[in-house]
Design a protein around this motif. Sequence first.
Motif, PDB file in Angstrom:
ATOM      1  N   LEU B 128       0.942  -1.183  -0.157  1.00 15.03           N
ATOM      2  CA  LEU B 128      -0.130  -0.123   0.034  1.00 15.03           C
ATOM      3  C   LEU B 128       0.829   1.173  -0.074  1.00 15.03           C
ATOM      4  N   LEU B 131       2.236   1.979  -3.388  1.00 13.05           N
ATOM      5  CA  LEU B 131       1.345   2.557  -4.200  1.00 13.05           C
ATOM      6  C   LEU B 131       0.972   3.984  -3.890  1.00 13.05           C
ATOM      7  N   ASP B 132       1.295   4.146  -2.556  1.00 12.28           N
ATOM      8  CA  ASP B 132       0.853   5.654  -2.286  1.00 12.28           C
ATOM      9  C   ASP B 132       1.947   6.846  -2.800  1.00 12.28           C
ATOM     10  N   ALA B 134       2.409   7.243  -5.818  1.00 11.57           N
ATOM     11  CA  ALA B 134       2.075   7.363  -7.221  1.00 11.57           C
ATOM     12  C   ALA B 134       2.892   7.129  -8.146  1.00 11.57           C
TER      13      ALA B 134
ATOM     14  N   HIS C 126      -2.061   2.372 -17.893  1.00 18.64           N
ATOM     15  CA  HIS C 126      -1.174   3.212 -17.253  1.00 18.64           C
ATOM     16  C   HIS C 126      -0.118   3.441 -18.154  1.00 18.64           C
TER      17      HIS C 126
ATOM     18  N   ASN D 297     -13.290  -3.682 -11.527  1.00 18.05           N
ATOM     19  CA  ASN D 297     -12.724  -2.215 -11.216  1.00 18.05           C
ATOM     20  C   ASN D 297     -13.897  -1.584 -10.479  1.00 18.05           C
ATOM     21  N   ASN D 369     -15.612   3.588  -9.968  1.00 16.60           N
ATOM     22  CA  ASN D 369     -14.796   3.118 -10.748  1.00 16.60           C
ATOM     23  C   ASN D 369     -13.169   3.200  -9.987  1.00 16.60           C
ATOM     24  N   ASN D 371     -10.595   2.691 -11.140  1.00 17.73           N
ATOM     25  CA  ASN D 371      -9.518   3.660 -11.854  1.00 17.73           C
ATOM     26  C   ASN D 371      -9.628   5.036 -12.095  1.00 17.73           C
ATOM     27  N   GLU D 372     -10.742   5.499 -11.633  1.00 17.59           N
ATOM     28  CA  GLU D 372     -10.973   6.713 -11.497  1.00 17.59           C
ATOM     29  C   GLU D 372     -10.840   7.564 -10.109  1.00 17.59           C
ATOM     30  N   GLY D 451      -4.977   0.527  -2.346  1.00 11.65           N
ATOM     31  CA  GLY D 451      -3.813   1.152  -3.082  1.00 11.65           C
ATOM     32  C   GLY D 451      -4.011   2.199  -4.168  1.00 11.65           C
ATOM     33  N   ILE D 452      -4.874   1.658  -5.245  1.00 10.18           N
ATOM     34  CA  ILE D 452      -5.261   2.338  -6.239  1.00 10.18           C
ATOM     35  C   ILE D 452      -6.169   3.418  -5.891  1.00 10.18           C
ATOM     36  N   LEU D 455      -5.038   5.448  -2.416  1.00 12.53           N
ATOM     37  CA  LEU D 455      -3.580   6.213  -2.224  1.00 12.53           C
ATOM     38  C   LEU D 455      -3.094   6.888  -3.367  1.00 12.53           C
ATOM     39  N   GLY D 456      -1.971   7.213  -3.508  1.00 13.68           N
ATOM     40  CA  GLY D 456      -1.432   7.893  -4.528  1.00 13.68           C
ATOM     41  C   GLY D 456      -2.086   9.196  -4.693  1.00 13.68           C
ATOM     42  N   GLU D 457      -1.929   9.766  -6.103  1.00 17.62           N
ATOM     43  CA  GLU D 457      -2.559  10.828  -6.525  1.00 17.62           C
ATOM     44  C   GLU D 457      -3.919  10.485  -7.250  1.00 17.62           C
ATOM     45  N   LYS D 567      -1.312   9.910 -14.578  1.00 19.49           N
ATOM     46  CA  LYS D 567      -1.480   8.769 -15.403  1.00 19.49           C
ATOM     47  C   LYS D 567      -0.473   7.583 -15.088  1.00 19.49           C
ATOM     48  N   GLN D 569       0.613   6.179 -12.797  1.00 19.27           N
ATOM     49  CA  GLN D 569       0.766   5.244 -11.646  1.00 19.27           C
ATOM     50  C   GLN D 569      -0.349   4.272 -12.133  1.00 19.27           C
ATOM     51  N   TYR D 570      -0.079   3.091 -11.381  1.00 23.91           N
ATOM     52  CA  TYR D 570      -1.005   1.746 -11.802  1.00 23.91           C
ATOM     53  C   TYR D 570      -2.260   2.387 -11.820  1.00 23.91           C
ATOM     54  N   SER D 571      -2.845   1.466 -12.820  1.00 23.34           N
ATOM     55  CA  SER D 571      -4.439   1.697 -12.821  1.00 23.34           C
ATOM     56  C   SER D 571      -4.831   0.245 -12.280  1.00 23.34           C
ATOM     57  N   SER D 573      -6.939  -1.697 -13.425  1.00 24.86           N
ATOM     58  CA  SER D 573      -7.020  -2.968 -14.216  1.00 24.86           C
ATOM     59  C   SER D 573      -5.570  -3.285 -14.559  1.00 24.86           C
TER      60      SER D 573
END
Lengths: 253, 320, 483, 662
Positions: B128, B131-132, B134, C126, D297, D369, D371-372, D451-452, D455-457, D567, D569-571, D573
Amino acid sequence: MMRALNARLRQGYRTNPFPAEDPVLSPRYAGLPQLDPGACNACGECEKACPTQAISAHTAPSELKLDLGRCIFCGECEKACDQGAISFSKTFRMGATEREGLVLGKNTEMRIKRLNDEMLRCFGHAMKIRVVSAGGCGACEADVNVLETIGFDLSRFGIGYAASPRHADALLVTGPVSGNMELALKKTWEAMPDPKLVIAVGACAISGGIYRGMPEVRDGADSTLPVNLYIPGCPPHPISILNGLLGLLNRLP
Amino acid sequence: MCSPFWWRSSGGSDYERYASFLNSLCDCGTIRSPVCGHHPKDEGFLFREERISLFQTYRDLFKLLHKGIVYSKSVSWLFKLAPLASLAASLIACAWLPFGGMTGLFSFTGGFLLIAYLFGAARFVTMLASLDTASAFEGMGANREALFAVFAEPALLLGFGAVIVAPGNSSLANAISVAQNTTFSDYGVVAALAAVSFFILALAENSRIPVDDPTTHLELTMIHEAMILDNSGPDLAFIEFASSLKLWFFYVLIADIILPLFHVGLVARICGTFLIVFVLAALTGIVESSMARLRLMKVPQFIGSAAAFAFIAILLKGIL
Amino acid sequence: MKLLETGNKISVADIPDRSYNDFRAELIDSCGGGKGARIVSLFALREGGNRLIAAVADDKAGTISVTSTLVDSTYPSLTPALPQVHLFERELFEADGLRPEGHPWLKSVRNPFATDFSRMGGDESHEVAVGPVHAGVIEPGHFRFQCYGENVEHLEISLGYQHRGIENAMVGGPDKRTVHLMETAAGDTSIGHSLAYARIFESMAGVMVPARAEALRAIALELERIANHVGDLGALAGDVGYLPTKSFCGRLRGDFLNITAELCGNRFGRNLVRPGGVAFDVSGDEALALAGRLKSLLAQADEAVELLWNTPSVLARFEHTGIVSRQDAIDVGLVGPAARACGLDMDSRSDHPTGMYRYTAIPVSTSLSGDVYARAMVRMLEYRRSARFILDTLASLPAGKTTAESKAPLASAMLAVFLVEGWRGEICHCAITSADGKFLRYKVTDPSFHNWFGLALALRGQQISDFPLCNKSFNLSYCGFDL
Amino acid sequence: MILFNVGFLIIALGWIPGLALKKASSINKAGMISTMAGCALVLISSIIGMSGVFVGQLYFFSWRMPFGQALFSMEPLSSFFLFIITLISGLAATYAPAYLRHYGDEPSRFKSHWFFYQILVASMMIVVVAQNAIFFMLAWELMSLSSFFLVEFRNEKAKVRQAGWMYLVFTHIGAAFLLAMFALLARNAGSFDFKAFRESAYSIPKPLSGLVFIFAVIGFGMKAGFFPAHIWLPEAHPSAPSHVSALMSAVMIKTAIYGILMTLAFLSPVSAWQGWLLLGIGLVSGVAGIGMAITRNDMKSLLAYSSVENIGIIAVGVGIGILGQASANGVLAFLGFGAAFFHVLNHSLFKSLLFFGSGAIQTAANTLNINEMGGLLKRMPFTGAAMLAGAAAICGFPPFNGFISEFLIYTSAFSARFETPMVRELYIVLVLGGLALIGALAAYAFTKLGGIGLLGEPRTKAAAQANEVVPAMYVPMIVLASLCLLIGIFPSTVIGFLEPMLSSLNLLPPAAVLDGMLNSLRGIQLSTSAFLAFILFLAIVRKFIARNKYIKVSETWGCGYDKPDAKMQYSSSSFAEPFVSLIAPLTRPKVVGELPALHFPKMKDFKVDVQDPVLDRVVVPAYGWTGKLFGKFSIIQHGNTHLYVLYIVLALLVALVWGLGL
């Protein structure tokens, strides 16, 4: 598998004994230039021959100066000088922690000062280097890379190359810093945790080298970053780079 | 055996238990240095000619503890939790791990489940956290880790099943002491199969060739390394220490399984553990030196073979 | 289309000046119509209108010819009919502002800040953006992968980080910097580029190079090839995590470089090749010693490289990875080992021989499968054949001087083209002098210029984790491309 | 009991005041208050009920009907399920008004929503306390219908309507089997009362008992969502409002588990094959469910598939319990049923938490979703943190509660004893390997979700502009997350809580075994506490050593590239891709969107459609075949009266032949 082990036995022991012993270099190796102001007649031929304006000798013999930071060790000045005032020695120990230290002339002392105690306690036996190639010709990278092979085996000193600047303690810059790489270089620097060092390797990274003054380049790493160690050469011999790193870490005998 | 449930080991003084835990903390790095250099990016010991310091891992950790931290703008608290969870899980695992006949700090029926799941929890938080950031590289690392865990987790539990559950023991410490008193023919094959299974897992879980390449500088091929590209300073120190402990954990675990085959006393068992750990480290080096990395999508089959070995070991118990 | 004269030069006035349609028809006929010629250089001369000059090499006939046309600021693109010029046209668009109408992929060449990537739509895929600062010690470049999980659907390579403006700096030369600029056009191909430059100079100035110098140049060029091929085979092993070959070859590469250093004091062959000859001579004893050293290193290299072919786990990674089809290789104009690995029998050393290669032929090494395996195989064959060549040449070094004493100026208003088979493939230098004998235009085409796109094609449909392996099997130059 | 009655009435009739109200918000408020009040009362009574004080107290009213009396009873088992029903229903009602605001302000829609919601809650209560088959079936049907109408809440969407119908069809196929089952039981017992069923349990002939069990597994399995009857879940849950999904997924499908447990009491003694069957169904459901979850998804679809997995784990527990009873292995029975109960409780907590969370995200970022999404933890700190806790819990990671129920199942491997050789080893492999596989797949799925998704952006503008939801929505999540953590750290307390129920079911093992069990749980308690303590300690260490150090904030390392992008970062899917490729033969992923075939690419939209092996590869084609097959029968429809008379005569003849036993 047995083949690999056999080969291992046959290939034998190949690690360079430096720093315990000095390495054997090619007889044609051009190392640290020796200036002899006494022999100079200030004819200025060397200056005319130098492709990088590293040498200045047009005013007076005593003013004969050679900026190692710009020198690409092409030997044109040696050929141009009828007086024998300039000669390239076999000394590979080159490098300085101050930019001025690279200007050979009267009373210059080219010296690699060791890090301060606090830094040394951290990095003395463990340092990770992030190499950034900033617009050079790729030769310095090749000679930096070769340090990691068993021929030089950088890791026996606890030094290694890091994939991520987050893991790195030193930023080793090669190349004159092309305009296109300036931002990336800064970003790499910002991505590194403190305390951190910058090492400029090669004439390009010190002064722009052969590309100095071209509009597409920034004439060296100190245009962008505070440099802690300069290692001259074009490209520097791997042993010179290793010598510089060990000097900085106070690991030379 | 009046009850299958059992809390705390029967043998060994408290001192011994603490000693074995401290031993893990002090030795995990020294085994890692010769195996993988002082950093997972160096070549295996077979191809290095100058020895590097045994204490290099600790020097690196010392340095990292003195470094600053750079956090990404993208990350949340979870990213800061992950290194702590990794190290805490490894610490608990080493506290539980019996060492050379000395039982761990604690032990209870099904303790191995807790350890496996704590490793799992650490893995989960690490995935996690990566993945954080980005970052596509870290996503890649997390993705590969998640996929390989699908095969590694069953293999780990089946391995424990072969050693602990199938022979009817309640915990690893118990299994070791029981195995001490059994004959070679009873225990030998099972121990060998389980040891192979755990060795494959050790390679997989500690990013060794042929699963992961510790010498790679290339983000696109990394697994575990890719997940920690953004960690720095003390956080990185925690993670590195945790992986040293994990490597040590697997080696000592294999030693624990093999050693009862030789009916020897406590001191010999402790020395034997060190010896086996050293041999395993050498074996890891030899494996790394003699084969290339698998293509990434072949890795599941490789880790799956660990599960298969454990599976056979369990079934053998029914036949023998 | 005008054949170049002896000495590979032609007066600027003799270059045919075609209408655009004739120019286009000529190029498509010779390069696209199965006649097997290739465009080795295409550039614009801005003096007196935009004049497109194309240099075409016919490998079968061993000839190079030139043709030209005057265009406005826009012209119909050649690319749809002749994909191999796509990058030249993009370069013309970026550097000279000449827009090829109908170019299917008109994007920047050396501007890393451009964002004109082809992206997959939707939110399920991606992107992976690698570079400019790579994890290893490599030159900077930006790779943009369009990925679905581990699969690469498309790779786009965005370069220009190493752009130093070498071609511009050459204009007005030659001067004291010129030869050094050529030596650093691509640092690992110092001999190749400085040799190409020296030939241009010698042709323009009408200098006859002594045979001994030609022999030493060829030795240096082949040494460069051996060092890089052996090093790359080691790096390929490293990318699949096969440590024995990686370790041995990593060290051996340095040892081969050190042989070059024995010749000239510099591991990369700097200061060796100079217009008119070579700057260092080799005594008889030195030649013997070199041969001895080379032989012992070769034995070690052979042993290390053989390990690759004897390890199933390595072969499993090499085979069927990163395939470029023969047709694609022809279409996009691949050169060098990358092309030979697709079964194309082309090598400037035998197709357009100069100097020593006119007397001693080196067999062309090809392989058919177009994958990493084939590229590795070609590398291995080549370094062995080069070694044999060096040993032969060292054994029979022509006597005489190593440099021609001549201070003749360059001929005025001439165009010269030379092809040199560097270790990465064909290096094309093309120079035009002004009326006063200075360089008016100096066009350098590194083999990487043709081959980067081949890498992008090789990656389509591959696993992203195989990228480093594919990349290393091409091992292209960033600085040679960016200049 | 009075608490139950009052509470039940409040819920069952709570929708009435809403009818009089005009404003949507006040309708919602009325519904919320009545549901919460009713649930609170029943919750208290269920806590008392679990201690066993109501055992034997039947509540009935005179009901002159041929099929028996209207009997209700709050036994500890019923109370346990009541507890879960009311806890989650109450929290869902708290969550609902703020969530429903998202759906506009049409009063009639909310009136009907609360009507069906409260009918659903009330009918679930009746299902678990009914002591008569007919009442059970009535309540069961009411439950199915009311939940169907709740799924249809947004029936203006075709997809929603389709999902609702699928659910209705499945649940009625199940109901048919249940009717048949009760008919068989009633024929044997001579009454529709459960009491009579239980009393005649020992007189059921073996084959009949087996048939009843099969019918129960099919009938209840349809509702529970056992594989391959799971396919209505991933259709219905994403369509329903989130608190309804929570209620259905976390609670309603558990009534099917209650049903199976209840049926077991009519069949004693149970046979081993029944245990193996459930164990097998459970493992298959677990692996298939969570495997499919990875490929989804849509967040709620993922959660729905994960419910299939968790129901599978519960079935494994029940199966082990049956195996224990069949082999007279008290420890095994205790561990199996104990684990099942524990997991019923655990799953209801974390699954409703996750559904609440996805609803919160739906309102805040306007998407389900994954992915979004992205970066939501920073924008929705409470929702995000609670969901991450839920994700860790559902994967079974300590220190959360999911670990405890899985631990109980795992430890059953220690005590399994079978007469046939090799069976025990097989059992060990199945339980250890199967559950570990399920656990690792769950970690994969929920790493993706957390995580998807969180988290992330942020990947879209909507996700970047998301704000934390109101406390009425996140407080229930925090309550649930805290419960997950508390149960995970203090499992032995919960076992103590369940003890009366287990003892009423004769499941308590000998004291020594129980002590050993509690010892293990205390071991977990100690070591998870140590784990948390280590984390805390290390956090302090880091704080201390970094005190004078430079802590900086910078960009994520992106290789020095000047324009990093979300974009990159992992999607969702992409994250699923390696697994999807691995199981491609089963799921046949269809890639839509052109890959660059020419040298110079023209990119199009890229989309991957991963199929459900049952829904898309069996049911949908089968539906088509059936349509064609029945189409063929149209040849006998001639519209000719004579022909129809002939058919009737033929049918009579056949009936006669059969009736006379010829």
